[in-house]
Design a protein around this motif. Structure first.
Motif, PDB file in Angstrom:
ATOM      1  N   PRO A 183       0.839  -1.284   0.011  1.00 23.74           N
ATOM      2  CA  PRO A 183      -0.083   0.075  -0.050  1.00 23.74           C
ATOM      3  C   PRO A 183       0.800   1.468  -0.048  1.00 23.74           C
ATOM      4  O   PRO A 183       0.571   2.375  -0.553  1.00 23.74           O
ATOM      5  CB  PRO A 183      -0.935  -0.115   1.477  1.00 23.74           C
ATOM      6  N   GLU A 184       1.935   1.315   0.726  1.00 26.10           N
ATOM      7  CA  GLU A 184       2.805   2.407   0.566  1.00 26.10           C
ATOM      8  C   GLU A 184       3.428   2.657  -0.831  1.00 26.10           C
ATOM      9  O   GLU A 184       3.373   3.808  -1.043  1.00 26.10           O
ATOM     10  CB  GLU A 184       4.087   2.012   1.450  1.00 26.10           C
ATOM     11  N   ILE A 185       3.805   1.564  -1.401  1.00 22.95           N
ATOM     12  CA  ILE A 185       4.613   1.933  -2.877  1.00 22.95           C
ATOM     13  C   ILE A 185       3.382   2.571  -3.747  1.00 22.95           C
ATOM     14  O   ILE A 185       3.417   3.237  -4.348  1.00 22.95           O
ATOM     15  CB  ILE A 185       4.990   0.391  -3.214  1.00 22.95           C
ATOM     16  N   ASP A 186       1.994   1.890  -3.593  1.00 15.21           N
ATOM     17  CA  ASP A 186       0.867   2.228  -4.358  1.00 15.21           C
ATOM     18  C   ASP A 186       0.657   3.621  -4.008  1.00 15.21           C
ATOM     19  O   ASP A 186       0.643   4.457  -5.207  1.00 15.21           O
ATOM     20  CB  ASP A 186      -0.386   1.376  -3.674  1.00 15.21           C
ATOM     21  N   LYS A 187       0.593   4.006  -2.853  1.00 15.46           N
ATOM     22  CA  LYS A 187       0.476   5.548  -2.523  1.00 15.46           C
ATOM     23  C   LYS A 187       1.381   6.358  -3.009  1.00 15.46           C
ATOM     24  O   LYS A 187       1.143   7.517  -3.805  1.00 15.46           O
ATOM     25  CB  LYS A 187       0.545   5.690  -1.058  1.00 15.46           C
ATOM     26  N   LEU A 188       2.756   6.301  -2.798  1.00 15.16           N
ATOM     27  CA  LEU A 188       3.910   7.014  -3.551  1.00 15.16           C
ATOM     28  C   LEU A 188       3.898   6.948  -4.785  1.00 15.16           C
ATOM     29  O   LEU A 188       4.176   8.122  -5.636  1.00 15.16           O
ATOM     30  CB  LEU A 188       5.188   6.527  -2.711  1.00 15.16           C
ATOM     31  N   ALA A 189       3.568   5.887  -5.357  1.00 13.38           N
ATOM     32  CA  ALA A 189       3.791   5.745  -7.064  1.00 13.38           C
ATOM     33  C   ALA A 189       2.958   6.706  -7.801  1.00 13.38           C
ATOM     34  O   ALA A 189       2.937   7.106  -9.030  1.00 13.38           O
ATOM     35  CB  ALA A 189       3.427   4.269  -7.480  1.00 13.38           C
ATOM     36  N   ARG A 190       1.546   6.982  -7.239  1.00 15.59           N
ATOM     37  CA  ARG A 190       0.735   7.888  -7.690  1.00 15.59           C
ATOM     38  C   ARG A 190       1.295   9.164  -8.155  1.00 15.59           C
ATOM     39  O   ARG A 190       0.797   9.884  -8.938  1.00 15.59           O
ATOM     40  CB  ARG A 190      -0.366   8.177  -6.816  1.00 15.59           C
ATOM     41  N   LYS A 191       2.274   9.751  -7.337  1.00 13.79           N
ATOM     42  CA  LYS A 191       2.991  10.923  -7.752  1.00 13.79           C
ATOM     43  C   LYS A 191       4.445  10.876  -8.556  1.00 13.79           C
ATOM     44  O   LYS A 191       4.854  11.726  -8.697  1.00 13.79           O
ATOM     45  CB  LYS A 191       3.339  11.580  -6.366  1.00 13.79           C
ATOM     46  N   GLY A 192       4.587   9.487  -8.896  1.00 10.31           N
ATOM     47  CA  GLY A 192       5.835   9.258  -9.599  1.00 10.31           C
ATOM     48  C   GLY A 192       5.665   8.940 -10.949  1.00 10.31           C
ATOM     49  O   GLY A 192       4.728   8.851 -11.640  1.00 10.31           O
ATOM     50  N   ASP A 193       7.011   8.752 -11.517  1.00  9.66           N
ATOM     51  CA  ASP A 193       6.833   8.434 -13.051  1.00  9.66           C
ATOM     52  C   ASP A 193       7.463   6.978 -13.294  1.00  9.66           C
ATOM     53  O   ASP A 193       8.666   6.548 -12.718  1.00  9.66           O
ATOM     54  CB  ASP A 193       7.838   9.496 -13.804  1.00  9.66           C
ATOM     55  N   ARG A 194       6.487   6.112 -13.731  1.00  9.21           N
ATOM     56  CA  ARG A 194       6.606   4.696 -13.763  1.00  9.21           C
ATOM     57  C   ARG A 194       7.849   4.305 -14.746  1.00  9.21           C
ATOM     58  O   ARG A 194       8.459   3.288 -14.915  1.00  9.21           O
ATOM     59  CB  ARG A 194       5.433   3.907 -14.323  1.00  9.21           C
ATOM     60  N   LYS A 195       8.293   5.415 -15.620  1.00  5.42           N
ATOM     61  CA  LYS A 195       9.408   5.051 -16.809  1.00  5.42           C
ATOM     62  C   LYS A 195      10.593   5.829 -16.315  1.00  5.42           C
ATOM     63  O   LYS A 195      11.607   5.494 -17.083  1.00  5.42           O
ATOM     64  CB  LYS A 195       9.041   5.612 -18.091  1.00  5.42           C
ATOM     65  N   LYS A 196      10.549   6.304 -15.133  1.00  3.68           N
ATOM     66  CA  LYS A 196      11.944   7.092 -14.484  1.00  3.68           C
ATOM     67  C   LYS A 196      13.240   5.892 -14.557  1.00  3.68           C
ATOM     68  O   LYS A 196      14.186   6.355 -14.987  1.00  3.68           O
ATOM     69  CB  LYS A 196      11.594   7.582 -13.505  1.00  3.68           C
ATOM     70  N   PHE A 197      12.769   4.858 -13.947  1.00  5.89           N
ATOM     71  CA  PHE A 197      14.002   3.863 -13.608  1.00  5.89           C
ATOM     72  C   PHE A 197      13.330   2.315 -14.549  1.00  5.89           C
ATOM     73  O   PHE A 197      12.091   2.210 -14.217  1.00  5.89           O
ATOM     74  CB  PHE A 197      14.152   3.659 -12.150  1.00  5.89           C
ATOM     75  N   ASP A 198      14.405   1.945 -14.907  1.00  2.00           N
ATOM     76  CA  ASP A 198      13.985   0.666 -15.633  1.00  2.00           C
ATOM     77  C   ASP A 198      14.553  -0.571 -14.820  1.00  2.00           C
ATOM     78  O   ASP A 198      15.489  -0.929 -14.667  1.00  2.00           O
ATOM     79  CB  ASP A 198      14.827   0.820 -16.844  1.00  2.00           C
ATOM     80  N   PHE A 199      13.404  -1.341 -14.304  1.00  4.14           N
ATOM     81  CA  PHE A 199      13.762  -2.554 -13.451  1.00  4.14           C
ATOM     82  C   PHE A 199      13.010  -3.790 -14.306  1.00  4.14           C
ATOM     83  O   PHE A 199      12.529  -3.754 -15.223  1.00  4.14           O
ATOM     84  CB  PHE A 199      12.898  -2.550 -12.136  1.00  4.14           C
ATOM     85  N   PRO A 200      13.946  -5.098 -14.025  1.00  2.00           N
ATOM     86  CA  PRO A 200      13.448  -6.145 -14.744  1.00  2.00           C
ATOM     87  C   PRO A 200      11.927  -6.552 -14.901  1.00  2.00           C
ATOM     88  O   PRO A 200      11.502  -6.500 -13.781  1.00  2.00           O
ATOM     89  CB  PRO A 200      14.547  -7.179 -14.278  1.00  2.00           C
ATOM     90  N   ARG A 201      11.615  -6.878 -16.078  1.00  2.00           N
ATOM     91  CA  ARG A 201      10.057  -7.669 -16.054  1.00  2.00           C
ATOM     92  C   ARG A 201      10.507  -9.296 -16.087  1.00  2.00           C
ATOM     93  O   ARG A 201      10.341  -9.589 -17.301  1.00  2.00           O
ATOM     94  CB  ARG A 201       9.383  -6.942 -17.153  1.00  2.00           C
ATOM     95  N   SER A 202      10.876  -9.872 -15.466  1.00  2.00           N
ATOM     96  CA  SER A 202      11.492 -11.192 -15.443  1.00  2.00           C
ATOM     97  C   SER A 202      10.269 -12.005 -16.005  1.00  2.00           C
ATOM     98  O   SER A 202       9.162 -11.933 -15.738  1.00  2.00           O
ATOM     99  CB  SER A 202      11.623 -12.105 -14.057  1.00  2.00           C
TER     100      SER A 202
END
Ligand code: KG4
Ligand code: ZN
Length: 339
Positions: free
Chosen positions: A179-198
Protein backbone atom coordinates in the motif's frame (compact mmCIF):
# COMPACT_ATOMS: atom_id res chain seq x y z
CA UNK A 1 -28.90 -22.11 3.74
CA UNK A 2 -27.26 -20.30 6.68
CA UNK A 3 -23.53 -20.65 7.19
CA UNK A 4 -21.14 -19.32 9.80
CA UNK A 5 -17.63 -19.15 8.36
CA UNK A 6 -14.14 -18.59 9.75
CA UNK A 7 -10.85 -17.45 8.27
CA UNK A 8 -7.55 -17.23 10.16
CA UNK A 9 -4.88 -18.45 7.77
CA UNK A 10 -2.47 -15.53 8.14
CA UNK A 11 -2.89 -12.20 9.94
CA UNK A 12 -6.60 -11.51 9.52
CA UNK A 13 -9.15 -12.98 11.93
CA UNK A 14 -12.51 -13.08 10.22
CA UNK A 15 -15.99 -14.49 10.81
CA UNK A 16 -18.90 -14.16 8.40
CA UNK A 17 -22.50 -15.21 8.03
CA UNK A 18 -23.74 -16.20 4.58
CA UNK A 19 -27.44 -16.80 3.97
CA UNK A 20 -28.43 -18.14 0.55
CA UNK A 21 -25.23 -16.85 -1.07
CA UNK A 22 -25.71 -13.42 0.42
CA UNK A 23 -23.20 -11.92 2.84
CA UNK A 24 -25.07 -10.94 6.01
CA UNK A 25 -21.89 -10.04 7.90
CA UNK A 26 -18.16 -10.20 7.24
CA UNK A 27 -16.14 -9.02 10.23
CA UNK A 28 -12.38 -8.73 9.69
CA UNK A 29 -9.81 -7.90 12.33
CA UNK A 30 -6.36 -7.17 10.87
CA UNK A 31 -3.23 -7.60 12.97
CA UNK A 32 -1.50 -4.33 12.15
CA UNK A 33 1.08 -4.75 14.94
CA UNK A 34 3.26 -6.99 12.69
CA UNK A 35 4.45 -3.77 10.98
CA UNK A 36 6.76 -3.19 13.93
CA UNK A 37 8.64 -6.41 13.11
CA UNK A 38 8.84 -5.89 9.34
CA UNK A 39 6.66 -8.94 8.60
CA UNK A 40 4.16 -11.37 10.08
CA UNK A 41 5.47 -13.11 13.23
CA UNK A 42 3.70 -16.51 13.21
CA UNK A 43 3.61 -17.05 16.96
CA UNK A 44 2.18 -13.58 17.62
CA UNK A 45 -0.32 -14.07 14.80
CA UNK A 46 -1.80 -17.23 16.31
CA UNK A 47 -2.04 -15.64 19.76
CA UNK A 48 -3.82 -12.62 18.33
CA UNK A 49 -6.28 -14.91 16.49
CA UNK A 50 -6.99 -16.65 19.77
CA UNK A 51 -7.71 -13.33 21.47
CA UNK A 52 -9.93 -12.02 18.69
CA UNK A 53 -11.94 -14.96 17.39
CA UNK A 54 -14.75 -15.15 20.00
CA UNK A 55 -15.43 -11.43 19.83
CA UNK A 56 -15.34 -11.42 16.02
CA UNK A 57 -17.76 -14.37 15.94
CA UNK A 58 -20.21 -12.67 18.29
CA UNK A 59 -20.13 -9.55 16.14
CA UNK A 60 -20.68 -11.54 12.93
CA UNK A 61 -23.71 -13.34 14.39
CA UNK A 62 -25.10 -10.17 15.92
CA UNK A 63 -24.80 -8.19 12.68
CA UNK A 64 -26.53 -11.00 10.80
CA UNK A 65 -29.24 -11.24 13.48
CA UNK A 66 -28.66 -14.96 13.88
CA UNK A 67 -28.07 -17.28 16.83
CA UNK A 68 -25.46 -20.05 16.38
CA UNK A 69 -28.13 -22.74 16.68
CA UNK A 70 -29.98 -21.21 13.73
CA UNK A 71 -27.09 -21.86 11.32
CA UNK A 72 -27.11 -24.90 9.03
CA UNK A 73 -23.35 -25.44 8.78
CA UNK A 74 -19.92 -24.22 9.82
CA UNK A 75 -17.14 -23.46 7.31
CA UNK A 76 -13.46 -22.86 7.97
CA UNK A 77 -10.30 -22.34 5.96
CA UNK A 78 -7.82 -25.09 6.82
CA UNK A 79 -5.06 -24.67 4.18
CA UNK A 80 -2.68 -23.21 3.09
CA UNK A 81 -1.36 -20.69 5.61
CA UNK A 82 0.53 -20.36 8.88
CA UNK A 83 0.08 -23.56 10.79
CA UNK A 84 -0.56 -21.99 14.20
CA UNK A 85 -3.02 -19.48 12.74
CA UNK A 86 -4.92 -22.19 10.85
CA UNK A 87 -5.13 -24.32 13.99
CA UNK A 88 -6.84 -21.52 15.94
CA UNK A 89 -9.58 -21.04 13.33
CA UNK A 90 -10.08 -24.73 12.63
CA UNK A 91 -10.33 -25.72 16.30
CA UNK A 92 -12.68 -22.85 17.08
CA UNK A 93 -14.89 -23.87 14.13
CA UNK A 94 -14.82 -27.51 15.27
CA UNK A 95 -15.89 -26.37 18.74
CA UNK A 96 -18.89 -24.52 17.33
CA UNK A 97 -19.82 -27.48 15.10
CA UNK A 98 -19.59 -29.88 18.01
CA UNK A 99 -21.48 -27.68 20.45
CA UNK A 100 -24.40 -27.02 18.07
CA UNK A 101 -24.28 -30.36 16.18
CA UNK A 102 -23.69 -28.77 12.79
CA UNK A 103 -21.86 -30.16 9.76
CA UNK A 104 -18.46 -28.59 9.15
CA UNK A 105 -16.95 -27.86 5.75
CA UNK A 106 -13.16 -27.49 5.54
CA UNK A 107 -12.20 -25.05 2.78
CA UNK A 108 -8.98 -24.41 0.90
CA UNK A 109 -8.17 -20.73 1.34
CA UNK A 110 -6.94 -20.23 -2.25
CA UNK A 111 -10.14 -21.81 -3.57
CA UNK A 112 -11.99 -19.29 -1.42
CA UNK A 113 -10.11 -16.47 -3.21
CA UNK A 114 -10.80 -18.01 -6.61
CA UNK A 115 -14.59 -18.08 -6.19
CA UNK A 116 -14.73 -14.76 -4.36
CA UNK A 117 -14.95 -13.31 -7.88
CA UNK A 118 -18.56 -14.56 -8.04
CA UNK A 119 -19.52 -13.52 -4.52
CA UNK A 120 -20.64 -10.01 -5.48
CA UNK A 121 -20.95 -10.68 -9.19
CA UNK A 122 -23.33 -13.59 -9.77
CA UNK A 123 -23.26 -12.69 -13.47
CA UNK A 124 -19.69 -14.02 -13.82
CA UNK A 125 -19.83 -17.05 -16.11
CA UNK A 126 -17.53 -20.05 -16.29
CA UNK A 127 -14.91 -20.36 -17.59
CA UNK A 128 -13.16 -17.35 -16.11
CA UNK A 129 -9.58 -16.53 -15.18
CA UNK A 130 -8.61 -15.41 -11.70
CA UNK A 131 -5.23 -13.96 -10.85
CA UNK A 132 -4.80 -14.65 -7.13
CA UNK A 133 -2.12 -12.21 -5.96
CA UNK A 134 -1.29 -11.87 -2.30
CA UNK A 135 1.65 -11.76 0.08
CA UNK A 136 1.95 -15.53 -0.07
CA UNK A 137 0.57 -16.52 -3.49
CA UNK A 138 0.68 -15.54 -7.12
CA UNK A 139 -1.17 -17.95 -9.39
CA UNK A 140 -3.36 -17.71 -12.41
CA UNK A 141 -6.35 -20.07 -12.40
CA UNK A 142 -8.61 -21.15 -15.22
CA UNK A 143 -11.91 -21.78 -13.48
CA UNK A 144 -14.39 -24.01 -15.29
CA UNK A 145 -16.93 -24.77 -12.56
CA UNK A 146 -17.20 -24.84 -8.78
CA UNK A 147 -15.49 -28.22 -8.93
CA UNK A 148 -12.97 -27.74 -11.75
CA UNK A 149 -10.10 -25.34 -11.88
CA UNK A 150 -6.54 -25.61 -13.11
CA UNK A 151 -3.41 -23.59 -12.48
CA UNK A 152 -2.21 -22.13 -15.76
CA UNK A 153 0.73 -20.33 -14.18
CA UNK A 154 2.36 -19.61 -10.83
CA UNK A 155 5.29 -17.78 -9.39
CA UNK A 156 8.48 -19.79 -9.34
CA UNK A 157 9.83 -17.89 -6.35
CA UNK A 158 8.44 -14.83 -4.55
CA UNK A 159 4.78 -13.85 -4.59
CA UNK A 160 3.94 -10.44 -6.08
CA UNK A 161 3.00 -9.12 -2.62
CA UNK A 162 6.36 -10.30 -1.31
CA UNK A 163 8.05 -8.36 -4.12
CA UNK A 164 6.17 -5.23 -3.06
CA UNK A 165 6.95 -5.77 0.63
CA UNK A 166 10.63 -6.65 0.18
CA UNK A 167 11.42 -3.77 -2.17
CA UNK A 168 9.47 -1.41 0.09
CA UNK A 169 11.69 -2.50 2.97
CA UNK A 170 14.81 -1.71 0.88
CA UNK A 171 13.30 1.73 0.23
CA UNK A 172 12.85 2.28 3.97
CA UNK A 173 9.04 2.03 3.89
CA UNK A 174 6.96 0.35 6.58
CA UNK A 175 5.37 -3.14 6.37
CA UNK A 176 3.20 -4.03 4.55
CA UNK A 177 4.96 -2.15 1.78
CA UNK A 178 2.44 -2.74 -1.02
CA UNK A 179 0.00 0.00 0.00
CA UNK A 180 2.93 2.39 0.69
CA UNK A 181 4.42 1.85 -2.76
CA UNK A 182 0.95 2.22 -4.32
CA UNK A 183 0.42 5.57 -2.55
CA UNK A 184 3.82 7.04 -3.42
CA UNK A 185 3.72 5.70 -6.99
CA UNK A 186 0.70 7.87 -7.76
CA UNK A 187 2.98 10.93 -7.66
CA UNK A 188 5.84 9.29 -9.58
CA UNK A 189 6.97 8.50 -13.13
CA UNK A 190 6.71 4.77 -13.91
CA UNK A 191 9.30 5.11 -16.70
CA UNK A 192 11.93 6.95 -14.68
CA UNK A 193 13.92 3.83 -13.72
CA UNK A 194 14.10 0.59 -15.63
CA UNK A 195 13.65 -2.53 -13.50
CA UNK A 196 13.49 -6.09 -14.87
CA UNK A 197 10.20 -7.64 -15.99
CA UNK A 198 11.35 -11.22 -15.39
CA UNK A 199 9.82 -13.90 -17.61
CA UNK A 200 7.57 -11.40 -19.39
CA UNK A 201 8.31 -13.07 -22.72
CA UNK A 202 8.78 -16.62 -21.44
CA UNK A 203 5.84 -17.88 -23.49
CA UNK A 204 4.16 -19.45 -20.46
CA UNK A 205 2.11 -18.05 -17.60
CA UNK A 206 4.65 -18.44 -14.83
CA UNK A 207 6.09 -15.53 -12.88
CA UNK A 208 9.36 -14.73 -11.12
CA UNK A 209 9.71 -11.79 -8.78
CA UNK A 210 12.81 -12.57 -6.74
CA UNK A 211 15.11 -10.89 -9.31
CA UNK A 212 13.32 -7.59 -8.84
CA UNK A 213 14.33 -7.13 -5.22
CA UNK A 214 17.93 -8.05 -6.10
CA UNK A 215 17.88 -5.51 -8.95
CA UNK A 216 16.51 -2.84 -6.61
CA UNK A 217 19.12 -3.70 -3.98
CA UNK A 218 22.01 -3.30 -6.51
CA UNK A 219 20.43 -0.16 -7.93
CA UNK A 220 20.22 1.45 -4.48
CA UNK A 221 23.74 0.38 -3.59
CA UNK A 222 25.08 1.94 -6.78
CA UNK A 223 23.03 5.12 -6.85
CA UNK A 224 21.80 5.94 -3.35
CA UNK A 225 24.27 4.47 -0.93
CA UNK A 226 23.38 7.05 1.72
CA UNK A 227 19.63 6.57 1.41
CA UNK A 228 17.02 7.51 -1.16
CA UNK A 229 16.24 11.25 -1.24
CA UNK A 230 12.58 11.84 -0.43
CA UNK A 231 12.01 13.56 -3.75
CA UNK A 232 13.14 10.43 -5.65
CA UNK A 233 10.91 7.98 -3.75
CA UNK A 234 7.74 8.48 -5.85
CA UNK A 235 9.62 7.78 -9.12
CA UNK A 236 11.30 4.74 -7.60
CA UNK A 237 8.01 3.37 -6.27
CA UNK A 238 6.26 4.01 -9.58
CA UNK A 239 9.06 2.22 -11.46
CA UNK A 240 9.07 -0.79 -9.12
CA UNK A 241 5.28 -1.03 -9.26
CA UNK A 242 5.34 -0.77 -13.06
CA UNK A 243 7.73 -3.73 -13.27
CA UNK A 244 5.38 -5.91 -11.20
CA UNK A 245 2.13 -4.74 -12.77
CA UNK A 246 3.36 -5.03 -16.38
CA UNK A 247 4.17 -8.73 -15.94
CA UNK A 248 0.91 -9.52 -14.14
CA UNK A 249 -1.17 -7.76 -16.81
CA UNK A 250 0.68 -9.24 -19.80
CA UNK A 251 0.46 -12.83 -18.58
CA UNK A 252 -3.12 -12.58 -17.33
CA UNK A 253 -4.50 -11.20 -20.57
CA UNK A 254 -2.36 -13.43 -22.80
CA UNK A 255 -3.93 -16.35 -20.92
CA UNK A 256 -7.40 -14.78 -21.21
CA UNK A 257 -6.94 -14.69 -25.01
CA UNK A 258 -5.57 -18.22 -25.24
CA UNK A 259 -8.33 -19.72 -23.11
CA UNK A 260 -11.02 -17.50 -24.65
CA UNK A 261 -12.61 -16.51 -21.35
CA UNK A 262 -15.29 -13.85 -21.11
CA UNK A 263 -14.33 -12.79 -17.57
CA UNK A 264 -11.07 -11.96 -15.83
CA UNK A 265 -10.89 -11.43 -12.07
CA UNK A 266 -8.15 -10.47 -9.63
CA UNK A 267 -8.18 -11.27 -5.93
CA UNK A 268 -5.84 -11.33 -2.93
CA UNK A 269 -4.28 -8.34 -1.16
CA UNK A 270 -2.29 -7.09 -4.19
CA UNK A 271 -5.53 -6.75 -6.16
CA UNK A 272 -6.06 -3.56 -4.12
CA UNK A 273 -3.25 -2.00 -6.14
CA UNK A 274 -4.65 0.97 -8.01
CA UNK A 275 -2.41 0.65 -11.07
CA UNK A 276 -3.10 -3.09 -11.38
CA UNK A 277 -6.86 -2.42 -11.25
CA UNK A 278 -6.70 0.44 -13.76
CA UNK A 279 -4.50 -1.43 -16.21
CA UNK A 280 -6.59 -4.61 -15.95
CA UNK A 281 -9.77 -2.65 -16.55
CA UNK A 282 -8.42 -0.90 -19.62
CA UNK A 283 -6.79 -4.04 -21.11
CA UNK A 284 -10.04 -5.97 -20.57
CA UNK A 285 -11.91 -3.16 -22.32
CA UNK A 286 -9.56 -3.35 -25.32
CA UNK A 287 -10.12 -7.10 -25.60
CA UNK A 288 -13.88 -7.00 -24.99
CA UNK A 289 -13.54 -9.05 -21.79
CA UNK A 290 -15.42 -8.32 -18.55
CA UNK A 291 -13.13 -7.41 -15.67
CA UNK A 292 -14.14 -8.22 -12.10
CA UNK A 293 -12.37 -6.62 -9.16
CA UNK A 294 -14.19 -7.48 -5.95
CA UNK A 295 -14.31 -4.74 -3.30
CA UNK A 296 -11.42 -4.91 -0.87
CA UNK A 297 -13.39 -6.67 1.88
CA UNK A 298 -13.63 -9.68 -0.44
CA UNK A 299 -10.17 -9.34 -2.06
CA UNK A 300 -8.02 -9.59 1.03
CA UNK A 301 -8.44 -12.44 3.50
CA UNK A 302 -12.06 -12.74 4.67
CA UNK A 303 -14.48 -15.36 5.95
CA UNK A 304 -17.28 -14.41 3.53
CA UNK A 305 -15.48 -16.11 0.62
CA UNK A 306 -15.01 -19.24 2.78
CA UNK A 307 -18.72 -19.41 3.67
CA UNK A 308 -19.79 -18.70 0.08
CA UNK A 309 -17.76 -21.61 -1.30
CA UNK A 310 -18.85 -23.93 1.53
CA UNK A 311 -22.48 -23.26 0.60
CA UNK A 312 -21.81 -24.21 -3.04
CA UNK A 313 -20.08 -27.40 -1.94
CA UNK A 314 -22.91 -28.35 0.39
CA UNK A 315 -25.54 -27.62 -2.26
CA UNK A 316 -23.92 -29.69 -4.99
CA UNK A 317 -23.49 -32.56 -2.55
CA UNK A 318 -19.70 -32.68 -2.96
CA UNK A 319 -19.17 -31.97 0.71
CA UNK A 320 -21.27 -33.45 3.46
CA UNK A 321 -18.64 -33.75 6.10
CA UNK A 322 -19.74 -34.08 9.71
CA UNK A 323 -16.29 -35.45 10.43
CA UNK A 324 -14.27 -33.38 12.86
CA UNK A 325 -10.98 -35.19 12.35
CA UNK A 326 -9.56 -33.13 9.47
CA UNK A 327 -6.15 -31.52 10.01
CA UNK A 328 -4.77 -28.20 8.82
CA UNK A 329 -2.17 -28.20 6.06
CA UNK A 330 0.18 -25.20 5.76
CA UNK A 331 1.09 -25.82 2.13
CA UNK A 332 -1.81 -27.46 0.26
CA UNK A 333 -3.06 -25.97 -3.00
CA UNK A 334 -5.70 -28.22 -4.46
CA UNK A 335 -5.54 -27.56 -8.16
CA UNK A 336 -3.81 -29.42 -10.96
CA UNK A 337 -1.53 -27.65 -13.37
CA UNK A 338 -2.82 -27.26 -16.89
CA UNK A 339 -0.73 -29.36 -19.31
O1 KG4 B 1 -4.22 -11.33 0.74
P1 KG4 B 1 -3.43 -10.60 1.76
O2 KG4 B 1 -4.15 -9.59 2.64
O3 KG4 B 1 -2.71 -11.58 2.74
C1 KG4 B 1 -2.00 -12.71 2.28
O4 KG4 B 1 -0.80 -12.55 1.95
O5 KG4 B 1 -2.66 -13.79 2.20
O6 KG4 B 1 -2.23 -9.86 0.98
C2 KG4 B 1 -1.27 -9.08 1.62
C3 KG4 B 1 -0.33 -8.51 0.56
C4 KG4 B 1 0.87 -7.79 1.15
O7 KG4 B 1 2.02 -8.25 0.50
C5 KG4 B 1 0.58 -6.34 0.84
O8 KG4 B 1 1.74 -5.55 0.67
C6 KG4 B 1 -0.18 -6.45 -0.46
O9 KG4 B 1 -1.03 -7.56 -0.25
N1 KG4 B 1 -0.98 -5.27 -0.75
C7 KG4 B 1 -0.73 -4.44 -1.79
C8 KG4 B 1 -1.68 -3.39 -1.71
N2 KG4 B 1 -2.48 -3.61 -0.62
C9 KG4 B 1 -2.04 -4.77 -0.05
N3 KG4 B 1 0.19 -4.51 -2.75
C10 KG4 B 1 0.19 -3.53 -3.67
N4 KG4 B 1 -0.66 -2.47 -3.66
C11 KG4 B 1 -1.61 -2.36 -2.70
N5 KG4 B 1 -2.45 -1.33 -2.70
ZN1 ZN C 1 -5.35 -14.95 1.08
Amino acid sequence: MKIIAFESSCDETSAAVIVDSEVKSNIISSQYFHGEYGGVVPELASRAHLQAISRITERALEEAGLAPEETDAVAVSIEPGLVGSLIVGSNFAKGIALRYSKPIVPINHIEGHIYSAILENPGVKFPFLNLVVSGGHTSLFLVESFADKTIVGSTRDDAAGEAFDKTAKLLGLTYPGGPEIDKLARKGDRKKFDFPRSMINSGDYDFSFSGLKTAVRYFLHKNFRDGVPEATLPDLCASVQAAIVDVLIKKTFDAAKEFKVGFVAISGGVSANSELREKAKSRAGELGIEFVAPQMNYCADNAAMIGFLAEKKLLDGAEKSYDLTFAVDPSAIRAKRKK
